[in-house]
Design an enzyme around this catalytic site. Structure first.
Site, PDB file in Angstrom:
ATOM      1  N   ARG A  84     -58.696  41.676 -12.247  1.00 30.29           N
ATOM      2  CA  ARG A  84     -57.516  40.857 -11.987  1.00 30.29           C
ATOM      3  C   ARG A  84     -56.414  41.720 -11.367  1.00 30.29           C
ATOM      4  O   ARG A  84     -55.980  42.704 -11.968  1.00 30.29           O
ATOM      5  CB  ARG A  84     -57.019  40.211 -13.279  1.00 30.29           C
ATOM      6  CG  ARG A  84     -55.790  39.318 -13.099  1.00 30.29           C
ATOM      7  CD  ARG A  84     -55.345  38.750 -14.446  1.00 30.29           C
ATOM      8  NE  ARG A  84     -56.378  37.905 -15.040  1.00 30.29           N
ATOM      9  CZ  ARG A  84     -56.527  37.708 -16.343  1.00 30.29           C
ATOM     10  NH1 ARG A  84     -55.719  38.324 -17.209  1.00 30.29           N
ATOM     11  NH2 ARG A  84     -57.471  36.914 -16.795  1.00 30.29           N
ATOM     12  N   ARG A 153     -47.728  41.144 -19.030  1.00 28.36           N
ATOM     13  CA  ARG A 153     -48.646  40.906 -17.916  1.00 28.36           C
ATOM     14  C   ARG A 153     -47.886  40.497 -16.645  1.00 28.36           C
ATOM     15  O   ARG A 153     -46.680  40.677 -16.555  1.00 28.36           O
ATOM     16  CB  ARG A 153     -49.676  39.855 -18.328  1.00 28.36           C
ATOM     17  CG  ARG A 153     -50.514  40.307 -19.531  1.00 28.36           C
ATOM     18  CD  ARG A 153     -51.665  39.367 -19.796  1.00 28.36           C
ATOM     19  NE  ARG A 153     -52.490  39.814 -20.915  1.00 28.36           N
ATOM     20  CZ  ARG A 153     -53.620  39.217 -21.286  1.00 28.36           C
ATOM     21  NH1 ARG A 153     -54.047  38.142 -20.637  1.00 28.36           N
ATOM     22  NH2 ARG A 153     -54.318  39.673 -22.303  1.00 28.36           N
ATOM     23  N   LYS A 223     -51.067  39.912 -26.176  1.00 27.92           N
ATOM     24  CA  LYS A 223     -50.570  39.781 -24.804  1.00 27.92           C
ATOM     25  C   LYS A 223     -49.155  39.234 -24.781  1.00 27.92           C
ATOM     26  O   LYS A 223     -48.702  38.574 -25.715  1.00 27.92           O
ATOM     27  CB  LYS A 223     -51.497  38.880 -23.997  1.00 27.92           C
ATOM     28  CG  LYS A 223     -51.670  37.475 -24.561  1.00 27.92           C
ATOM     29  CD  LYS A 223     -52.769  36.739 -23.817  1.00 27.92           C
ATOM     30  CE  LYS A 223     -53.063  35.387 -24.464  1.00 27.92           C
ATOM     31  NZ  LYS A 223     -54.185  34.688 -23.812  1.00 27.92           N
ATOM     32  N   CYS A 444     -59.437  26.212 -15.891  1.00 25.26           N
ATOM     33  CA  CYS A 444     -59.784  27.614 -16.072  1.00 25.26           C
ATOM     34  C   CYS A 444     -61.209  27.853 -15.574  1.00 25.26           C
ATOM     35  O   CYS A 444     -61.960  26.903 -15.354  1.00 25.26           O
ATOM     36  CB  CYS A 444     -59.660  27.989 -17.550  1.00 25.26           C
ATOM     37  SG  CYS A 444     -60.952  27.248 -18.579  1.00 25.26           S
ATOM     38  N   CYS A 450     -67.051  33.271 -18.553  1.00 26.82           N
ATOM     39  CA  CYS A 450     -66.106  33.523 -19.634  1.00 26.82           C
ATOM     40  C   CYS A 450     -66.813  33.507 -20.984  1.00 26.82           C
ATOM     41  O   CYS A 450     -67.482  32.523 -21.334  1.00 26.82           O
ATOM     42  CB  CYS A 450     -64.981  32.495 -19.624  1.00 26.82           C
ATOM     43  SG  CYS A 450     -63.801  32.723 -20.977  1.00 26.82           S
ATOM     44  N   CYS A 489     -61.986  26.087 -23.404  1.00 21.60           N
ATOM     45  CA  CYS A 489     -61.825  26.467 -24.804  1.00 21.60           C
ATOM     46  C   CYS A 489     -60.363  26.286 -25.188  1.00 21.60           C
ATOM     47  O   CYS A 489     -59.519  26.035 -24.325  1.00 21.60           O
ATOM     48  CB  CYS A 489     -62.284  27.911 -25.043  1.00 21.60           C
ATOM     49  SG  CYS A 489     -61.044  29.160 -24.646  1.00 21.60           S
ATOM     50  N   CYS A 493     -55.778  28.808 -21.061  1.00 21.20           N
ATOM     51  CA  CYS A 493     -55.390  29.573 -19.874  1.00 21.20           C
ATOM     52  C   CYS A 493     -54.825  28.698 -18.761  1.00 21.20           C
ATOM     53  O   CYS A 493     -54.052  29.179 -17.932  1.00 21.20           O
ATOM     54  CB  CYS A 493     -56.580  30.381 -19.358  1.00 21.20           C
ATOM     55  SG  CYS A 493     -57.082  31.707 -20.477  1.00 21.20           S
TER      56      CYS A 493
END
Length: 578
Positions: A84, A153, A223, A444, A450, A489, A493
């Protein structure tokens, strides 16, 4: 600045395994240097965890896990890395974008993915190519450092390229300042990836620590995310961030920011103490205060966030546990000065920047919808080839949006027809050829790469949107903005807990359906139904669309309507239509 108050004691709590990995890592190195030299196709568990701080997730193709060789023996997992690249505020040069495309072809699986946080992801990079790929990214003055991991981030900001606009310029400068200020100081990234990647100079035995004044020895508990936006255009969903900054504008200048803290999307359904949350108002800050107060907030989370259970380690849980008043008091203590109350300016709108628009300096920009962010060639839709041709020819800046799409900037009006023709030739649709709901939809990546996904998201979202659009059209709602976000999930995201309709993977082919949020990102939706089969999503929504058409008030949005009617009323309406 006070940052030595009573912190979590390792003598009284059992820290999570990740805390031990970070503390023993020699500032994010761990076993990575040695493992880059071996011939194994994958990294060990500790190395894989630390790689996240360097912008890399180790993954394996879950659809290939049960492969067998000619003798019937189960084959090893098909490992690769996702890389990323953080793109502060979403702004890239033409050359940077083109090199990312080249790297996708040379080392990845041939596609680029634009993320919901204005970053770029390369998928399918093999371990033996990891150093070289990240090194090539560093050569174009981008990097992957802190794009993942327990640190701040990629910092987000409205990427619209209106020129002669001091407000947007000031916001972007603030975004860059925050990103630079909160960047980890460890030299591990430079030594591992930026120096000659074939030199292998790193020697853990010679480790010399540097000061990490903001993050300390074990970085953050979890995060951390920051976004900057405008009241009339909350493009980056600041209320879903750990720190959200809402620009306050007077006389065409940013006079300060209302700072919100404690937003976050992830939840774990089996743990009722986890939940999505919106940011709470902390303070109004003059531009010169922002970086220092952001640092104080980060340090409070560093010192008091939960390091025992990573599922409740995000700052939102600390803010809720203490209450915003106590949290503010601690931030003031760390900052060393008093804070002004928020101005309380409300979020009123959101834009996606799609289509052709005047830039304000005589030039144009064009927003191009990239469905679910995947830049690839597939059949008649050759997004990758078309974008490469246009950007190579005209060398325009490329800006990434928070809706997984992109903007081509600084276009001479004389070139508009040629660019439009090139895009059409490659099957790339105009903004007008999409419903606004599809333009605001997000998903996502989910399966097959993933490791957290429990069901599909990106691969099924286009079909789902077609089904939803068909139901909307039955009631003449196809021109309405009804935002739909889907994730494979509950980690969220694609920010599925705030749109008009949120779909969160719960089991194979089954989703939890949320209703009652909004496209502006200022309200959480409520759980409408659990374990909804994929094929039942659009039929379940259909009677609610009919109800909305019949009983909406004025220009009330779909999310506002669902929020007003509530769970019981909507459930009764769907049941009666069954």
């Amino acid at each position: 600045m006070a940052d030595t108050d009573s912190k979590i004691s390792t003598d009284t709590v059992k820290l999570s395994k990740m805390e031990g990995i970070k503390e023993a890592s020699h500032q994010l190195r761990g076993p990575i240097p040695e493992e880059l030299l071996n011939q194994e196709p994958s990294f060990s568990g500790d190395a894989a965890q630390l790689l996240k701080f360097h912008g890399t997730y180790q993954q394996d193709n879950r659809e290939l896990r049960n492969r067998k060789d000619a003798d019937g023996n189960r084959m090893a997992k098909a490992y690769s890395c996702m890389i990323r690249t953080g793109v502060t505020g979403g702004q890239m040069t033409a050359d940077q974008f083109l090199v990312e495309m080249d790297l996708a072809d040379k080392y990845g699986e041939g596609t680029l993915r634009l993320t919901t946080r204005q970053a770029i992801q390369l998928h399918g990079v093999l371990k033996q190519n990891l150093q070289r790929t990240i090194h090539e990214i560093s050569k174009i003055k981008l990097d992957t450092y802190a794009a993942c991991g327990d640190v701040n981030r990629n910092v987000m900001c409205n990427p619209v390229p209106y020129k002669n606009n001091p407000v947007l310029e000031q916001m972007q400068e603030m975004t860059k300042a925050i990103a630079a200020h909160l960047r980890p100081r460890s030299t591990a990234y430079f030594e591992l990836w930026v120096e000659d990647p074939d030199g292998h100079k790193e020697n853990v035995a010679e480790f010399q620590p540097v000061e990490e004044p903001i993050y300390g020895a074990t970085y953050l508990p979890r995060k951390f995310k920051i976004g900057v936006a405008l009241p009339e255009d909350n493009h980056v969903d600041i209320m879903t961030q750990d720190i959200g900054l809402l620009a306050i504008v007077e006389n065409d200048a940013v006079v300060g920011y209302d700072m919100y803290v404690g937003g976050g999307m992830g939840r774990t359904p089996a743990k009722k103490e986890t939940y999505p949350a919106l940011g709470k108002p902390l303070a109004f800050l003059a531009p010169g205060e922002v970086c220092a107060v952001a640092e104080a907030v980060v340090k409070v989370q560093r010192d008091f966030g939960n390091r025992e259970d990573r599922k409740v380690a995000r700052m939102k849980y600390l803010v809720d546990k203490w209450g915003i008043e106590k949290f503010r008091e601690k931030v003031v203590e760390y900052y060393g000065q008093s804070l002004s109350p928020v101005r309380g300016v409300k979020v009123t709108g959101v834009d996606d920047y799609m289509g052709w628009r005047e830039q304000g300096d005589g030039k144009l920009f064009v927003g191009i919808n990239i469905e679910n962010g995947r830049i690839k060639d597939e059949g008649d839709l050759r997004i990758k080839t078309g974008l490469r041709a246009v950007v190579e020819k005209y060398k325009m800046p490329v800006h990434l949006t928070a809706l997984q799409s992109m903007i081509l900037c600084d276009i001479d009006p004389a070139d508009k027809d040629d660019i439009a023709s090139m895009l059409k030739e490659h099957g790339i649709k105009t903004a007008e050829e999409y419903t606004i709901s599809r333009r605001f939809s997000m998903a996502c990546p989910a399966l097959p790469m993933c490791g957290l996904a429990v069901t599909e998201s990106e691969r099924v979202m286009p079909d789902l949107m077609s089904q939803i659009e068909a139901e909307m059209a039955k009631y003449d709602l196809q021109e309405e903005l009804i935002s739909v976000h889907m994730t494979g999930c509950p980690n969220g995201c694609a920010r599925p807990y705030t749109p008009d309709i949120g779909l969160v993977g719960k089991a194979v082919n089954k989703y939890t359906m949320f209703l009652g949020g909004n496209a502006e990102g200022t309200r959480l939706g409520f759980i409408f139904q659990d374990m909804v089969k994929f094929e039942d999503v659009a039929p379940t929504l259909s009677p609610i669309f009919a109800y909305f058409k019949a009983e909406r008030e004025g220009k009330e949005s779909f999310g506002d309507f669902c929020n007003r009617k509530g769970l019981e009323d909507l459930t009764e309406k769907v049941s009666s239509a069954a």
